[in-house]
Design a protein around this motif. Structure first.
Motif, PDB file in Angstrom:
ATOM      1  N   UNK B 676      29.387   2.398  32.368  1.00  0.00           N
ATOM      2  CA  UNK B 676      28.575   1.407  33.066  1.00  0.00           C
ATOM      3  C   UNK B 676      27.113   1.786  33.086  1.00  0.00           C
ATOM      4  N   UNK B 825      33.180  -2.772  40.509  1.00  0.00           N
ATOM      5  CA  UNK B 825      32.403  -3.875  41.072  1.00  0.00           C
ATOM      6  C   UNK B 825      31.036  -3.382  41.517  1.00  0.00           C
ATOM      7  N   UNK B 828      28.834  -2.854  38.631  1.00  0.00           N
ATOM      8  CA  UNK B 828      28.408  -4.153  38.105  1.00  0.00           C
ATOM      9  C   UNK B 828      27.304  -4.737  38.980  1.00  0.00           C
ATOM     10  N   UNK B 831      24.139  -3.139  38.190  1.00  0.00           N
ATOM     11  CA  UNK B 831      23.548  -3.676  36.952  1.00  0.00           C
ATOM     12  C   UNK B 831      22.896  -5.015  37.197  1.00  0.00           C
ATOM     13  N   UNK B 832      23.603  -5.845  37.975  1.00  0.00           N
ATOM     14  CA  UNK B 832      23.073  -7.176  38.260  1.00  0.00           C
ATOM     15  C   UNK B 832      21.740  -7.069  38.979  1.00  0.00           C
ATOM     16  N   UNK B 835      19.054  -6.380  36.665  1.00  0.00           N
ATOM     17  CA  UNK B 835      18.663  -7.566  35.903  1.00  0.00           C
ATOM     18  C   UNK B 835      17.761  -8.448  36.726  1.00  0.00           C
ATOM     19  N   UNK B 838      14.387  -7.285  36.906  1.00  0.00           N
ATOM     20  CA  UNK B 838      13.744  -7.610  35.637  1.00  0.00           C
ATOM     21  C   UNK B 838      13.210  -9.034  35.647  1.00  0.00           C
ATOM     22  N   UNK B 839      14.069  -9.947  36.137  1.00  0.00           N
ATOM     23  CA  UNK B 839      13.657 -11.355  36.185  1.00  0.00           C
ATOM     24  C   UNK B 839      12.440 -11.516  37.085  1.00  0.00           C
ATOM     25  N   UNK B 842       9.357 -10.457  35.392  1.00  0.00           N
ATOM     26  CA  UNK B 842       8.903 -11.442  34.405  1.00  0.00           C
ATOM     27  C   UNK B 842       8.245 -12.629  35.090  1.00  0.00           C
ATOM     28  N   UNK B 843       8.845 -13.052  36.176  1.00  0.00           N
ATOM     29  CA  UNK B 843       8.278 -14.174  36.909  1.00  0.00           C
ATOM     30  C   UNK B 843       6.878 -13.853  37.391  1.00  0.00           C
ATOM     31  N   UNK B 845       4.883 -11.908  36.028  1.00  0.00           N
ATOM     32  CA  UNK B 845       4.000 -11.928  34.864  1.00  0.00           C
ATOM     33  C   UNK B 845       3.517 -13.340  34.603  1.00  0.00           C
TER      34      UNK B 845
END
Lengths: 328, 872
Positions: B676, B825, B828, B831-832, B835, B838-839, B842-843, B845
């Motif tokens: 993982x 779980x 996971x 990891x979520x 992510x 990360x989003x 980007x937003x 940016x």
């Protein structure tokens, strides 16, 4: 279409149609293609409802089959089916389609397009989404969706740029509207059901008491992650676009200012100014990326989160119940 | 011009023909004398047709023009079209000749003009046109168009032809009766092809005649044609005489035959040559062509050293020139050597000649890419042998490249000096041998035949080595070179005898004399090179060969240490390509050695570079990549020259298998333990690629090839199923394909099984430790068929490395797990969240872009209002 949309505010599904949908979706569980079908019924403007009285399945596309041929065949098949239904005095108005989807994974551009097509013909058309997994866990899951007025108009113009989104105040939450569903049977069938219930009483199934949560949660999280990845991809595209856009604008501005300076000098010297040029051709703005996918992904993510929320709430309730049971 | 140049015929022809013609004529005369090898053919020389290019072309053109005329008469338009196309084609071919002349031949122009008139006439004749069939009408149409286009180039000539009525009138009657092709009028442009006087002797005389008259301007007047004709007749006689004489002279000592005999029987040849060197031999020798062997020495010349050297230089002078008959040159030198021997002119001169001979042999092949023919190769090796023996027998000869030609000494028997280096020649010969092997098909018996010469080469090599060692004057650099050659011929050969002797020393095999251990040999030679070599290249090559040899014989530590000490890894990318190839080969062999000895990590590391880019074939110079298109032909050629001969190849499947198995043993435990981890790095790209490929397959059948076996084994290992893993890796198929290729395969297989067990245990612990609260060591030992102590050590190691959150409970001999690992779980969810972060980034940016744009706008606005002043 200028007619005011959504005079109907709920969907009435006939027992026959429901059973047929469930039957088809359960039987046709094959790999990739989600089973789909066409629904027939009528618009009841008195009760402001859309009645789904019957339906028939659409044969899936065979792997080797030619797309175009398939569509021709499909059209003929639909026509035949509707004619046959009319012969036996069943409503032959197409009021939408149904499809099965696991975990509510259905928001795709193809889905959007076909829904738009149905709604173009009959404004009140809806889509019924059936979740076989949830049904097998003991909750019948059937939900009705329709494009909102805004999204319908937007599909019509096919303009998904940021500007139009801003102007129409479109958000991912207003992409679809969900309609409440109620089931209805004829009195005769109700009578039969009562009789049946008396004869063989329902097994008390305890599926809904299942407290194993991890597999569902895991799957939901994975789906969320995938959606997140899609989102990141889209966002990156958007960033690239913006960067390029800015650069072009900057270059154009520089060019214009240089031009003005030059013209000023020429004026001083008494020469005619330089001729005007077509700036838009010289500095082509990059094509704006469609925001449709982002919209869809957001909508999908919202759906996932809502589901997850519901599920978590239920599970928590169950866990609390069990805890209190154990303490006794 | 040498004296062998027979002047007679030359002067004769000169007297009768003008200069311009002489040039054309000479080949026609000179050629038969040299080319003929069959006596019979020579006797009826008159019948043979030898034409100059010009004459040949003209003949072709003429015949087609004639054909054209006949077809016009019968109005067969489609045939006319075909003939016309043929004519245009041949004319195109003849262009070179015609250009030399300056203008198109008149008969040709005339033919075209006539054709034009004819076609136009036909075209006008509508009535006739309506009657002809479809094919013909179509042909007429196309022909008309083509002709129009075509005649554009000849407009001037055609006009000229039309303006010259004299020629026209003369040729007119001829047109009417084509059955009599050569009446007086035709000779203006065609007389040469139809000789009237001697039809039975339609030989060179005619041809040379025709070409001569072609050169003249025979359109000046119709009267001149007559005289022209007479003149031609005279010349016919002259030239015929020349030929008659020549052929009678040449017959008894036909040079081609002589040559054949000479090369077979040197004795005969000697005699024949004496005959042939008669002063009245009057054949013509082209400049650039070799002097005939018959004329090596005039009969009465005193044969001295100086004369021989002069002769030799003469023979060698034509070397490399166009048109040199190389086979003949070799024969000539051989012959000269015989003379030298016969006259006892000293071994030194003989050596000199032999040196020349062998370089002539090397010259035999003009192309770099093609290899020697077997017989030439045979000659090469035997000459090499002879030189070597000669030099050995005469220690007073000093042969060196450093002796200039003018200080050579052939006569002072105490102090012979000759230019030439036997070592260089040997190196060249070795290269030639490699080339022979490269060009022959590796899967044919021919290759085996060629390979048999390897023994001979080695023999010469050893001989040469002994010779050079015996000479005290040999510089150490030369010794290094010969030693390197020796090493290069030895390092890749597996020494079966000594290995067998080592493995069971009790076995008293008769030790073959001379077949001493290659290890000691290579050690000694390499050490000499290490201490004495002054160029880095030889040292580097020797070192790599040394490592290779060690690795080949399972001396892992020696090989590894030597490799590491050399620091070759840092500099190899700057080395030349052959050295890089050798380096790659050595690394691969080192990897094999590590694998056989159970050093999986080292094996993986050594093989990774060669295997990772999927270019192992190219990197080891064992073949070319087909799909690589961006290479130029030149590059491809040089690459082809670098290819390894087949018998030195390293099996690529073995290479890949060993690499993949090593990767599997390293990667699978790592993969499972970091399932993982988002920041998981790839240890082996290739291995991952193979796994991915198999995952993509919809239907997974039983493994077929080596890769599928390894992938299947890896999948079994992922779940800790070591038995299945072993079964996939070690079975009949894999034995056939891979393991039998290794020496001492049984030992390797044992090693592999134990490695699989250990790594499977580790994988199992990674994968399933969350399931257990505690595991007893004996159970684990039983599960993996390992020693309890072994299991203990592995588990302890894992705990120490913090790979396993557990502790050992000694009294119950159990592993007790400490649950700290996040559940599936949880990981996971982690990891979520990553992510989502990360989003968000980007937003932000995007938002930044928006604000940036806004600020830019304001900036521009302000600039308009005197922003600069505000800055100041």
């Amino acid at each position: 279409m200028a007619a005011p949309l959504a005079p109907t505010d709920h969907v009435v599904v006939d027992g026959v149609a429901l059973l047929k949908i469930v039957n088809h979706c359960e039987q046709a569980q094959s790999g990739y293609e989600q089973p789909q079908g066409v629904m027939l019924g009528m618009v009841n403007s008195l009760e402001k409802s859309l009645e789904v009285t019957n339906c028939f399945p659409i044969p899936p596309l065979q792997p080797q089959e030619d797309q175009q041929k398939y569509e021709e065949k499909l059209y003929k098949y639909q026509m035949d089916m509707m004619r046959n239904y009319r012969h036996v005095n069943i409503d032959s108005l197409v009021v939408g389609f149904y499809q099965s989807a696991y975990f509510g994974t259905f928001v795709t551009s193809a889905f959007l397009e076909s829904l738009y097509e149905y709604q173009e013909n009959v404004q009140e058309s809806i889509v019924l989404v059936y979740d076989p997994l949830k049904t097998s866990q003991g909750f019948l899951s059937l939900r009705a969706f329709r494009l909102t007025t805004e999204s319908f108009a937007m599909m019509g113009t096919e303009d998904f740029s940021s500007e139009s989104l801003r102007d129409t105040k479109m958000t991912f939450e207003r992409l679809f509207e969900e309609l409440p569903i109620c089931f209805r049977n004829s009195s005769l069938v109700n009578g039969l059901l009562c009789e049946l219930e008396e004869r063989n009483p329902l097994r008390t199934d305890c599926h809904f008491l299942d407290i194993g949560t991890s597999s569902v949660l895991e799957k939901s999280v994975r789906l969320l992650m995938n959606a997140g990845e899609d989102f990141i991809k889209e966002t990156n595209g958007q960033i690239n676009y913006l960067r390029q856009y800015n650069r072009t604008i900057q270059m154009r501005n520089q060019y214009v200012s240089r031009r003005e300076e030059e013209n000023g000098k020429r004026k001083q010297r008494g020469e005619p100014p330089l001729p005007e040029e077509d700036l838009s051709r010289q500095f082509k703005l990059p094509p704006a990326p469609s925001r449709q996918t982002t919209l869809l992904t957001s909508s999908q993510v919202t759906r996932y989160s809502r589901q997850l929320n519901e599920f978590a709430a239920q599970s928590l309730a169950k866990l609390f119940a069990i805890q209190s049971l154990q303490q006794k | 011009m040498s004296k062998f140049f027979a002047g007679d015929s030359e002067s004769e022809s000169e007297s009768s023909v003008s200069d311009e013609e002489e040039q054309e004529q000479k080949p026609t005369i000179a050629k038969p004398a040299f080319m003929v090898s069959d006596e019979e053919e020579d006797e009826d020389e008159g019948k043979r047709e030898v034409k100059s290019a010009k004459v040949k072309r003209h003949d072709e053109l003429k015949s087609i023009v004639k054909q054209l005329k006949n077809q016009q008469k019968i109005h067969d338009i489609s045939k006319v079209l075909a003939s016309f196309e043929e004519l245009a084609r041949i004319y195109e071919k003849a262009k070179k000749v015609i250009e030399r002349e300056g203008h198109a031949p008149m008969f040709y122009v005339r033919g075209i003009a006539e054709l034009m008139d004819y076609i136009e006439g036909r075209w006008e004749d509508r009535e006739w046109r309506s009657t002809m069939n479809k094919i013909n009408s179509k042909s007429l149409h196309t022909l008309r168009q083509k002709l129009r286009k075509y005649t554009r180039d000849f407009e001037d000539d055609i006009r000229y032809v039309k303006e010259n009525p004299t020629a026209d009138t003369d040729s007119e009657p001829e047109m009417d009766e084509p059955e009599a092709p050569a009446p007086s009028g035709a000779e203006i442009f065609r007389k040469d092809s139809f000789p009237r006087e001697e039809p039975e002797q339609k030989s060179e005389s005619d041809e040379s005649d025709s070409e001569k008259s072609e050169g003249d301007d025979f359109w000046s007047s119709s009267g001149s044609s007559e005289s022209d004709d007479d003149e031609g007749k005279d010349q016919d006689g002259d030239i015929k005489q020349i030929f008659m004489k020549k052929s009678t002279d040449a017959q008894p000592k036909e040079p081609g035959v002589v040559k054949e005999k000479i090369s077979k029987k040197p004795r005969d040849k000697q005699k024949l040559k004496k005959d042939a060197s008669a002063p009245d031999g009057d054949w013509v020798v082209k400049p650039g062509q070799l002097p005939e062997k018959g004329a090596l020495f005039p009969k009465d010349t005193e044969i001295t050293v100086a004369a021989c050297v002069k002769k030799l230089n003469e023979i060698l002078a034509v070397r490399g020139k166009k048109g040199t008959n190389r086979r003949e040159q070799i024969a000539l030198i051989g012959e000269l050597r015989e003379i030298v021997r016969k006259h006892k002119l000293g071994p030194c001169l003989e050596a000199k000649i032999l040196f020349s001979l062998i370089s002539a042999v090397f010259d035999y092949n003009q192309k770099v890419s093609s290899s020697m023919m077997p017989e030439i190769w045979e000659k090469c090796t035997s000459t090499m042998d002879e030189i070597l023996t000669l030099l050995e027998e005469n220690p007073s000869i000093l042969a060196s490249e450093n002796i200039p030609e003018d200080s050579e000494n052939f006569e002072d028997s105490e102090n012979y000096r000759v230019r030439g280096c036997i070592l260089t020649i040997f190196e060249k010969m070795d290269d030639e041998y490699t080339k022979i092997l490269q060009t022959s098909d590796a899967h044919a018996t021919e290759y085996v035949d060629r390979l048999k010469d390897e023994g001979r080469i080695c023999q010469i090599l050893e001989h040469l080595q002994r010779f050079l060692e015996s000479r005290t004057a040999t510089p150490s650099q030369e010794l290094c070179r010969i030693y390197l050659k020796r090493i290069e011929h030895t390092y890749y050969k597996y020494d079966y005898a000594s290995v067998r002797r080592q493995s069971n020393p009790n076995l008293d095999e008769p030790v073959v004399a001379g077949a001493d251990e290659t290890r000691r040999l290579i050690d000694d030679l390499c050490k000499f090179i290490y201490t004495h070599d002054k160029t880095d290249r030889i040292r580097a090559r020797a070192l790599l060969c040394h490592v290779y040899h060690h690795a080949l014989h399972d001396r892992w530590f020696e090989a590894r240490d030597l490799m590491l000490m050399s620091h070759m890894q840092d500099t190899i990318q700057h080395a030349d390509i052959p050295l890089q190839i050798l380096y790659n080969r050595t690394m691969v062999q080192l990897g094999f050695c590590a694998f056989r000895n159970g050093y999986i990590k080292d094996a993986h590391q050594a093989l990774n570079d060669v295997q990772s880019a999927n270019k192992s074939k190219e990197l080891l110079a064992q073949g070319m990549q087909m799909r690589n298109m961006e290479k130029t032909a030149e590059q491809e050629k040089t690459e082809k020259q670098r290819l390894m001969p087949y018998h030195m190849h390293i099996n690529l499947e073995l290479l890949e298998c060993i690499y993949l198995v090593s990767a599997m043993l390293i990667e699978i435990p790592y993969l499972v333990s970091h399932e993982f981890d988002t920041r998981r790095r790839m240890i082996s790209k290739q291995f991952h690629y193979q796994m991915k490929m198999s995952d993509r397959q919809a239907l997974l059948g039983p493994p077929e090839n080596m890769r599928e076996h390894v992938v299947a084994a890896s999948k079994a290992m992922k779940t800790g199923d070591w038995k299945a893993c072993v079964k996939f890796l070690i079975n009949e198929k894999m034995n056939q394909k891979v393991w039998h290729l290794l020496p001492q395969a049984d030992r390797v297989r044992e090693m592999l099984i134990s490695k699989i067990k250990e790594e499977s245990l580790r994988t199992y612990m990674f994968a399933f430790s969350p399931v257990y609260d505690s595991v007893s060591l004996p159970t684990l030992a039983e599960m993996f068929a390992l020693d309890e102590t072994c299991v203990h050590s592995i588990i302890s190691k894992m705990i120490l490395n913090e790979e396993l959150m557990a502790s050992l409970d000694e009294p119950s001999s159990c592993v007790v797990m400490h649950r700290t690992e996040p559940s599936k779980l949880q990981s996971l969810a982690l990891q979520l969240s990553e992510k989502i972060i990360n989003i968000t980034e980007l937003n932000e940016k995007i938002a930044e872009f928006k604000t940036n744009r806004g600020s830019q706008n304001t900036y521009q606005r302000q600039q308009g209002q005197g922003y600069q002043s505000w800055v100041i």
